[in-house]
Design a protein around this motif. Structure first.
Motif, PDB file in Angstrom:
ATOM      1  N   GLY A   1      96.170  89.505  70.005  1.00 58.49           N
ATOM      2  CA  GLY A   1      94.829  89.456  69.417  1.00 58.49           C
ATOM      3  C   GLY A   1      94.862  89.488  67.894  1.00 58.49           C
ATOM      4  O   GLY A   1      95.731  90.110  67.288  1.00 58.49           O
ATOM      5  N   THR A   2      93.915  88.813  67.276  1.00 56.75           N
ATOM      6  CA  THR A   2      93.717  88.888  65.811  1.00 56.75           C
ATOM      7  C   THR A   2      92.230  89.149  65.574  1.00 56.75           C
ATOM      8  O   THR A   2      91.419  88.935  66.479  1.00 56.75           O
ATOM      9  CB  THR A   2      94.099  87.563  65.103  1.00 56.75           C
ATOM     10  OG1 THR A   2      93.305  86.512  65.665  1.00 56.75           O
ATOM     11  CG2 THR A   2      95.569  87.239  65.259  1.00 56.75           C
ATOM     12  N   PRO A   3      91.853  89.600  64.375  1.00 51.72           N
ATOM     13  CA  PRO A   3      90.432  89.906  64.141  1.00 51.72           C
ATOM     14  C   PRO A   3      89.496  88.723  64.381  1.00 51.72           C
ATOM     15  O   PRO A   3      88.347  88.917  64.767  1.00 51.72           O
ATOM     16  CB  PRO A   3      90.419  90.323  62.662  1.00 51.72           C
ATOM     17  CG  PRO A   3      91.781  90.890  62.434  1.00 51.72           C
ATOM     18  CD  PRO A   3      92.707  90.021  63.253  1.00 51.72           C
ATOM     19  N   ASP A   4      89.948  87.491  64.148  1.00 54.01           N
ATOM     20  CA  ASP A   4      89.062  86.340  64.388  1.00 54.01           C
ATOM     21  C   ASP A   4      89.444  85.552  65.640  1.00 54.01           C
ATOM     22  O   ASP A   4      88.879  84.492  65.917  1.00 54.01           O
ATOM     23  CB  ASP A   4      89.014  85.414  63.159  1.00 54.01           C
ATOM     24  CG  ASP A   4      90.391  84.905  62.760  1.00 54.01           C
ATOM     25  OD1 ASP A   4      91.360  85.103  63.525  1.00 54.01           O
ATOM     26  OD2 ASP A   4      90.506  84.292  61.674  1.00 54.01           O
ATOM     27  N   GLY A   5      90.400  86.069  66.399  1.00 53.86           N
ATOM     28  CA  GLY A   5      90.782  85.412  67.654  1.00 53.86           C
ATOM     29  C   GLY A   5      91.594  84.148  67.468  1.00 53.86           C
ATOM     30  O   GLY A   5      91.845  83.414  68.429  1.00 53.86           O
ATOM     31  N   LEU A   6      92.025  83.875  66.238  1.00 54.21           N
ATOM     32  CA  LEU A   6      92.769  82.638  65.976  1.00 54.21           C
ATOM     33  C   LEU A   6      94.195  82.951  65.523  1.00 54.21           C
ATOM     34  O   LEU A   6      94.456  84.008  64.938  1.00 54.21           O
ATOM     35  CB  LEU A   6      92.063  81.827  64.880  1.00 54.21           C
ATOM     36  CG  LEU A   6      90.721  81.233  65.295  1.00 54.21           C
ATOM     37  CD1 LEU A   6      90.013  80.631  64.088  1.00 54.21           C
ATOM     38  CD2 LEU A   6      90.921  80.179  66.372  1.00 54.21           C
ATOM     39  N   PRO A   7      95.125  82.034  65.765  1.00 54.47           N
ATOM     40  CA  PRO A   7      96.520  82.306  65.413  1.00 54.47           C
ATOM     41  C   PRO A   7      96.792  82.252  63.913  1.00 54.47           C
ATOM     42  O   PRO A   7      96.018  81.692  63.145  1.00 54.47           O
ATOM     43  CB  PRO A   7      97.274  81.162  66.109  1.00 54.47           C
ATOM     44  CG  PRO A   7      96.282  80.056  66.215  1.00 54.47           C
ATOM     45  CD  PRO A   7      94.948  80.723  66.418  1.00 54.47           C
ATOM     46  N   LEU A   8      97.922  82.852  63.536  1.00 50.47           N
ATOM     47  CA  LEU A   8      98.466  82.701  62.195  1.00 50.47           C
ATOM     48  C   LEU A   8      99.491  81.577  62.300  1.00 50.47           C
ATOM     49  O   LEU A   8     100.411  81.649  63.116  1.00 50.47           O
ATOM     50  CB  LEU A   8      99.165  83.987  61.744  1.00 50.47           C
ATOM     51  CG  LEU A   8      98.285  85.097  61.165  1.00 50.47           C
ATOM     52  CD1 LEU A   8      97.313  85.604  62.212  1.00 50.47           C
ATOM     53  CD2 LEU A   8      99.126  86.244  60.651  1.00 50.47           C
ATOM     54  N   LEU A   9      99.311  80.573  61.475  1.00 52.63           N
ATOM     55  CA  LEU A   9     100.085  79.355  61.662  1.00 52.63           C
ATOM     56  C   LEU A   9     100.541  78.819  60.314  1.00 52.63           C
ATOM     57  O   LEU A   9      99.716  78.477  59.472  1.00 52.63           O
ATOM     58  CB  LEU A   9      99.150  78.336  62.354  1.00 52.63           C
ATOM     59  CG  LEU A   9      99.712  77.197  63.157  1.00 52.63           C
ATOM     60  CD1 LEU A   9     100.847  77.644  64.037  1.00 52.63           C
ATOM     61  CD2 LEU A   9      98.602  76.612  64.016  1.00 52.63           C
ATOM     62  N   GLY A  10     101.846  78.786  60.091  1.00 53.09           N
ATOM     63  CA  GLY A  10     102.341  78.201  58.845  1.00 53.09           C
ATOM     64  C   GLY A  10     103.556  78.926  58.315  1.00 53.09           C
ATOM     65  O   GLY A  10     104.184  79.730  59.009  1.00 53.09           O
ATOM     66  N   ARG A  11     103.872  78.650  57.045  1.00 61.60           N
ATOM     67  CA  ARG A  11     105.035  79.265  56.397  1.00 61.60           C
ATOM     68  C   ARG A  11     104.619  80.575  55.747  1.00 61.60           C
ATOM     69  O   ARG A  11     103.489  80.698  55.284  1.00 61.60           O
ATOM     70  CB  ARG A  11     105.607  78.311  55.342  1.00 61.60           C
ATOM     71  CG  ARG A  11     106.976  78.729  54.820  1.00 61.60           C
ATOM     72  CD  ARG A  11     107.574  77.657  53.930  1.00 61.60           C
ATOM     73  NE  ARG A  11     106.851  77.530  52.662  1.00 61.60           N
ATOM     74  CZ  ARG A  11     107.010  78.326  51.605  1.00 61.60           C
ATOM     75  NH1 ARG A  11     107.848  79.345  51.657  1.00 61.60           N
ATOM     76  NH2 ARG A  11     106.318  78.119  50.505  1.00 61.60           N
ATOM     77  N   VAL A  12     105.538  81.534  55.743  1.00 64.32           N
ATOM     78  CA  VAL A  12     105.264  82.823  55.105  1.00 64.32           C
ATOM     79  C   VAL A  12     105.511  82.681  53.595  1.00 64.32           C
ATOM     80  O   VAL A  12     106.612  82.290  53.183  1.00 64.32           O
ATOM     81  CB  VAL A  12     106.181  83.918  55.696  1.00 64.32           C
ATOM     82  CG1 VAL A  12     106.017  85.239  54.955  1.00 64.32           C
ATOM     83  CG2 VAL A  12     105.886  84.102  57.173  1.00 64.32           C
ATOM     84  N   ALA A  13     104.501  83.008  52.807  1.00 61.94           N
ATOM     85  CA  ALA A  13     104.643  82.882  51.354  1.00 61.94           C
ATOM     86  C   ALA A  13     105.783  83.775  50.874  1.00 61.94           C
ATOM     87  O   ALA A  13     105.939  84.898  51.358  1.00 61.94           O
ATOM     88  CB  ALA A  13     103.341  83.284  50.672  1.00 61.94           C
ATOM     89  N   GLY A  14     106.586  83.295  49.961  1.00 56.07           N
ATOM     90  CA  GLY A  14     107.662  84.099  49.394  1.00 56.07           C
ATOM     91  C   GLY A  14     108.945  84.039  50.204  1.00 56.07           C
ATOM     92  O   GLY A  14     109.945  84.663  49.828  1.00 56.07           O
ATOM     93  N   CYS A  15     108.945  83.339  51.311  1.00 56.14           N
ATOM     94  CA  CYS A  15     110.180  83.180  52.086  1.00 56.14           C
ATOM     95  C   CYS A  15     110.251  81.714  52.518  1.00 56.14           C
ATOM     96  O   CYS A  15     109.488  81.276  53.379  1.00 56.14           O
ATOM     97  CB  CYS A  15     110.179  84.106  53.304  1.00 56.14           C
ATOM     98  SG  CYS A  15     111.789  84.121  54.105  1.00 56.14           S
ATOM     99  N   GLU A  16     111.144  80.972  51.890  1.00 54.40           N
ATOM    100  CA  GLU A  16     111.045  79.512  52.016  1.00 54.40           C
ATOM    101  C   GLU A  16     111.378  78.956  53.396  1.00 54.40           C
ATOM    102  O   GLU A  16     111.002  77.826  53.710  1.00 54.40           O
ATOM    103  CB  GLU A  16     111.912  78.825  50.949  1.00 54.40           C
ATOM    104  CG  GLU A  16     113.400  78.989  51.148  1.00 54.40           C
ATOM    105  CD  GLU A  16     114.204  78.273  50.059  1.00 54.40           C
ATOM    106  OE1 GLU A  16     115.093  77.511  50.434  1.00 54.40           O
ATOM    107  OE2 GLU A  16     113.913  78.497  48.863  1.00 54.40           O
ATOM    108  N   ASN A  17     112.067  79.738  54.244  1.00 54.85           N
ATOM    109  CA  ASN A  17     112.414  79.195  55.576  1.00 54.85           C
ATOM    110  C   ASN A  17     111.918  80.075  56.729  1.00 54.85           C
ATOM    111  O   ASN A  17     112.513  80.086  57.800  1.00 54.85           O
ATOM    112  CB  ASN A  17     113.924  78.955  55.685  1.00 54.85           C
ATOM    113  CG  ASN A  17     114.728  80.242  55.568  1.00 54.85           C
ATOM    114  OD1 ASN A  17     114.190  81.281  55.170  1.00 54.85           O
ATOM    115  ND2 ASN A  17     116.004  80.179  55.911  1.00 54.85           N
TER     116      ASN A  17
END
Ligand SMILES: Cc1cc2nc3c(=O)[nH]c(=O)nc-3n(C[C@H](O)[C@H](O)[C@H](O)COP(=O)(O)OP(=O)(O)OC[C@H]3O[C@@H](n4cnc5c(N)ncnc54)[C@H](O)[C@@H]3O)c2cc1C
Length: 382
Positions: free
Chosen positions: A311-327
């Motif tokens: 679960g997340t507060p808005d019900g949507l996934p976190l999707l993408g690259r993590v800032a500050g860590c290039e890979n």
């Protein structure tokens, strides 16, 4: 202790990790799925496999965009799985009846149908007469609904087994029972993934660890606010063809399988990493089922279980690259929609990791959106 070289490492072997691994492998990349316990035994197994339709990939709403893109990706994924394994994952277009249970049921059904129609999805309002004609087993308490003929379902336990076979036949390495892996970093990138018995040196890492992703992200300063939300389920036997489609009523639903099994779901409980069924949870689901269809009172119960939605507060996934860590990438937090959204998520992660761009806008799905000072939404968890 074994030492293994390059390639992309996916941490978590649920539906998101396995689908992403398969698509990456299809593009010729060396891939390893590292699973803490057993592949495909957590939320992805526990879910109902409902796949709502979507047709608006350019929509403003991130939910509609990702659902629509995923809807498109399901047919490509099914073709690929069929080609690689020849097996049936139970994907069927079965339709869904969305019941209106408000005092103004007729108006609610009209509003619901208009919402779907605005996305370009087929939606038919059913009044009391046509509802009873199509679903004669329903109690008289319901007087309006919306029929969504494009709504699909997948038999998720079958789908996971087939995904695993497809991954293995395509050459994805699968490491099970790895325990809690640790990530080693240096110069703004992940340099190693360490488990109890091996060290992997990945070109990139993607966290596909479902409800467990929050702890992994904390070491990179990301507050994901991903937390487990328990969903209980009851499986009954009713006979094949008895219910002509999925039935949804608020957060509760009935999902008929082709071989005569019927799922009743589900609860939403914020009780930590506890996967037990409770008397109140099961009783609530049975009451819902029997109020809707009184004759279900005599159906045999086959099984009960519970799973942990990420679960997340808005019900949507976190999707993408993590800032500050290039890979380092993330694809987690799909809450109630991770099965539906898995092919689209996998395609996005694959394109991001290999080409550096997403096929759809990721506005509203950013990894850092809940980190301090960024989140502007309501404070209540849904
Ligand atoms: C009762 C219920 C009903 C649902 N119904 C539906 C539905 O009808 N339609 C729909 O679209 N969605 C549904 N969902 C939601 C859906 O199941 C989830 O959103 C989806 O399965 C999430 O997939 P995942 O791969 O991210 O997570 P999971 O399937 O939980 O997989 C994550 C994996 O990561 C592993 N892991 C965790 N930490 C680590 C680590 N440190 N290292 C290695 N591995 C790790 C875990 O062991 C697990 O195997 C339902 C969920 C539940 C519980």
């Amino acid at each position: 202790m074994s030492h293994t070289g390059s390639g992309i490492v996916l941490l978590g072997g649920g539906v998101v990790g396995l689908t992403t691994a398969l698509l990456l492998r299809q593009r010729g990349v060396e891939v390893t799925v590292v699973e803490r316990s057993l592949i495909g035994r957590e939320a992805s197994w526990a879910g109902a496999g409902m796949l709502p339709p979507g047709r608006a990939m350019a929509a403003e709403s991130a939910e509609v965009r990702l659902r629509s893109f995923s809807c498109l990706c399901w047919s490509e994924l099914n073709d690929l799985l069929q080609r690689l394994t020849g097996a049936d994952n139970g994907y069927r277009i079965c339709g869904s009846c969305v019941l209106a249970d408000a005092a103004d049921a007729a108006e609610e059904a009209e509003r619901e149908a208009a919402r779907w129609a605005s996305e370009g999805v087929l939606a038919e309002v059913l009044d009391g007469g046509s509802l009873r004609q199509r679903f004669p087993m329903f109690s008289a308490a319901y007087s309006a609904a919306v029929w969504l003929p494009e709504f699909a379902q997948v038999r998720n336990p079958w789908h996971l087994q087939i995904l695993r076979s497809a991954c293995e036949s395509a050459g994805v390495s699968i490491v099970e029972n790895a325990g809690d892996a640790s990530l080693e970093c240096g110069s703004g990138r992940i340099t190693a993934v360490r488990t109890a018995d091996r060290v992997l040196y990945p070109t990139a890492v993607c966290l596909t660890s479902g409800a467990w992703t929050g702890g992994l992200l904390e070491q990179f300063g990301v507050q994901s606010r991903i937390r487990p939300i328990r969903g209980q389920m009851v499986l009954m036997r009713v006979g094949a063809g008895w219910l002509p489609g999925v039935v949804e009523c608020g957060r509760r639903y009935l999902v008929p399988r082709q071989d005569g099994l019927l799922l009743a779901g589900s609860t939403e409980e914020d009780v930590g990493f506890c996967r037990e069924n409770t008397v109140a949870g099961v009783r609530g689901l049975l009451e819902f089922a029997c109020e809707l269809v009184p004759e279900l009172a005599v159906a045999p119960i086959v099984k009960t279980w519970a799973g942990l939605r990420p679960g997340t507060p808005d019900g949507l996934p976190l999707l993408g690259r993590v800032a500050g860590c290039e890979n380092l990438y993330v694809g987690a937090g799909h809450f109630r929609s991770g099965l539906q959204m898995s092919p689209g998520t996998a395609r996005i992660l694959c394109d991001l990791m290999l080409d550096g761009r997403s096929p759809i806008s990721l506005e509203g799905l950013q990894v850092e959106r809940f980190s301090a000072g960024v989140w502007k939404g309501a404070s209540c968890e849904r």
